[in-house]
Design a protein around this motif. Structure first.
Motif, PDB file in Angstrom:
ATOM      1  N   MET A   1      33.485 -27.203  21.648  1.00 64.61           N
ATOM      2  CA  MET A   1      32.535 -26.208  22.125  1.00 64.61           C
ATOM      3  C   MET A   1      33.222 -24.964  22.693  1.00 64.61           C
ATOM      4  SD  MET A   1      29.851 -28.606  24.181  1.00 64.61           S
ATOM      5  CE  MET A   1      29.358 -30.218  23.576  1.00 64.61           C
TER       6      MET A   1
ATOM      7  N   TRP B   1      28.238 -32.031  26.579  1.00 67.71           N
ATOM      8  CA  TRP B   1      29.517 -32.754  26.509  1.00 67.71           C
ATOM      9  C   TRP B   1      29.489 -33.990  27.416  1.00 67.71           C
ATOM     10  CZ3 TRP B   1      33.383 -31.893  30.712  1.00 67.71           C
ATOM     11  CH2 TRP B   1      34.498 -32.725  30.550  1.00 67.71           C
TER      12      TRP B   1
ATOM     13  N   TYR C   1      26.274 -26.166  27.562  1.00 68.74           N
ATOM     14  CA  TYR C   1      27.406 -26.677  26.794  1.00 68.74           C
ATOM     15  C   TYR C   1      28.065 -27.842  27.546  1.00 68.74           C
ATOM     16  CZ  TYR C   1      27.511 -22.714  23.488  1.00 68.74           C
ATOM     17  OH  TYR C   1      27.219 -21.801  22.505  1.00 68.74           O
TER      18      TYR C   1
ATOM     19  N   PHE D   1      30.498 -35.238  21.479  1.00 68.13           N
ATOM     20  CA  PHE D   1      30.685 -33.800  21.323  1.00 68.13           C
ATOM     21  C   PHE D   1      31.811 -33.362  22.263  1.00 68.13           C
ATOM     22  CE2 PHE D   1      26.092 -34.454  20.474  1.00 68.13           C
ATOM     23  CZ  PHE D   1      26.086 -34.104  19.123  1.00 68.13           C
ATOM     24  N   PRO D   2      33.052 -33.381  21.801  1.00 68.13           N
ATOM     25  CA  PRO D   2      34.179 -33.029  22.674  1.00 68.13           C
ATOM     26  C   PRO D   2      34.071 -31.588  23.179  1.00 68.13           C
ATOM     27  CG  PRO D   2      34.927 -34.053  20.626  1.00 68.13           C
ATOM     28  CD  PRO D   2      33.480 -33.754  20.452  1.00 68.13           C
ATOM     29  N   LEU D   3      34.508 -31.383  24.402  1.00 70.86           N
ATOM     30  CA  LEU D   3      34.461 -30.052  24.980  1.00 70.86           C
ATOM     31  C   LEU D   3      35.323 -29.075  24.181  1.00 70.86           C
ATOM     32  CD1 LEU D   3      33.383 -28.292  27.267  1.00 70.86           C
ATOM     33  CD2 LEU D   3      35.348 -28.996  28.655  1.00 70.86           C
TER      34      LEU D   3
ATOM     35  N   SER E   1      27.207 -36.783  26.282  1.00 66.00           N
ATOM     36  CA  SER E   1      27.593 -37.419  25.023  1.00 66.00           C
ATOM     37  C   SER E   1      28.689 -38.468  25.225  1.00 66.00           C
ATOM     38  CB  SER E   1      28.087 -36.368  24.026  1.00 66.00           C
ATOM     39  OG  SER E   1      29.387 -35.891  24.349  1.00 66.00           O
TER      40      SER E   1
ATOM     41  N   ALA F   1      33.802 -38.868  24.018  1.00 76.01           N
ATOM     42  CA  ALA F   1      32.631 -37.989  23.886  1.00 76.01           C
ATOM     43  C   ALA F   1      32.268 -37.767  22.427  1.00 76.01           C
ATOM     44  CB  ALA F   1      32.888 -36.661  24.578  1.00 76.01           C
TER      45      ALA F   1
END
Length: 207
Positions: A194, A168, A164, A189-191, A171, A187
């Motif tokens: 997730m 992040w 995960y 896919f922001p943390l 990205s 990013a």
């Protein structure tokens, strides 16, 4: 877990069922752009089942902690077999005493108490449609068992969390213009997207 069909004791060949899933989990999540709590829970359940069902299993050998926990104390052969980039990583780790002490603590705390997969990553989790249950969340199958060994179950769980985090980090575009303070907001896919799935994985494993 995959069904075992055969084990050839003379050649040490293990034959498992073919997992005919739609796609490995990394492709599934990248395609949808979502990181669901249900899949996170399924991962936690699968790993907990593996570690619980084979707790106390011993092949009669003592497994050493992963070499990565001793990366700051490499042997002489490392200079012959490593790239310049790998040697630079070792130098960076060695220059951070706090990190080196943390690795020492992890190595001393290694507890080989059950069978672990030892290579947990999204590519080794196959999302299979569940025809018996009318639900959108797929069942998961853990594949690629060639590195399985007796070890510390926390390694498998930590490996899952690392994927995960790495998705992040990778990205975040490298523009060369933006200061590091802006990286999280850039990013793809922001943390924060997730974190619910990570929490669900952890909660399911503990439960």
């Amino acid at each position: 877990l995959p069904i075992i069909w055969e084990y050839d004791t003379t050649r040490n060949v293990l034959v498992l069922e073919k997992a005919s899933g739609d796609r490995e989990l990394r492709g599934h999540q990248l395609r949808t752009g979502r990181f669901s709590r249900a899949i996170g829970s399924a991962i936690g359940d699968a790993l907990a089942s593996l570690h619980r069902e084979i707790a106390g299993w011993s092949p009669g050998t003592t497994e050493r902690p992963p070499w990565l926990l001793s990366i700051h104390q490499p042997g002489v052969s490392i200079s012959r077999n490593s790239s310049a980039a790998a040697l630079e990583v070792i130098r960076i780790v060695q220059s951070a005493p706090e990190l080196a002490r943390g690795l020492d603590t992890l190595r001393r705390g290694w507890e080989p108490s059950c069978l672990i997969h030892h290579d947990v990553k999204w590519e080794n989790l196959i999302a299979c449609p569940d025809a018996r249950r009318r639900r959108r969340t797929p069942r998961l199958k853990i594949i690629d068992w060639e590195t399985a060994q007796r070890g510390d179950p926390r390694w498998d769980l930590g490996s899952m969390f690392s994927h995960y985090l790495s998705l992040w980090l990778f990205s975040i575009p490298s523009t060369g213009r933006d200061p590091p303070e802006r990286f999280p907001e850039l990013a793809r896919f922001p943390l924060t997207r997730m974190q619910p799935a990570i929490a669900a994985c952890w909660s399911a494993y503990r439960r």
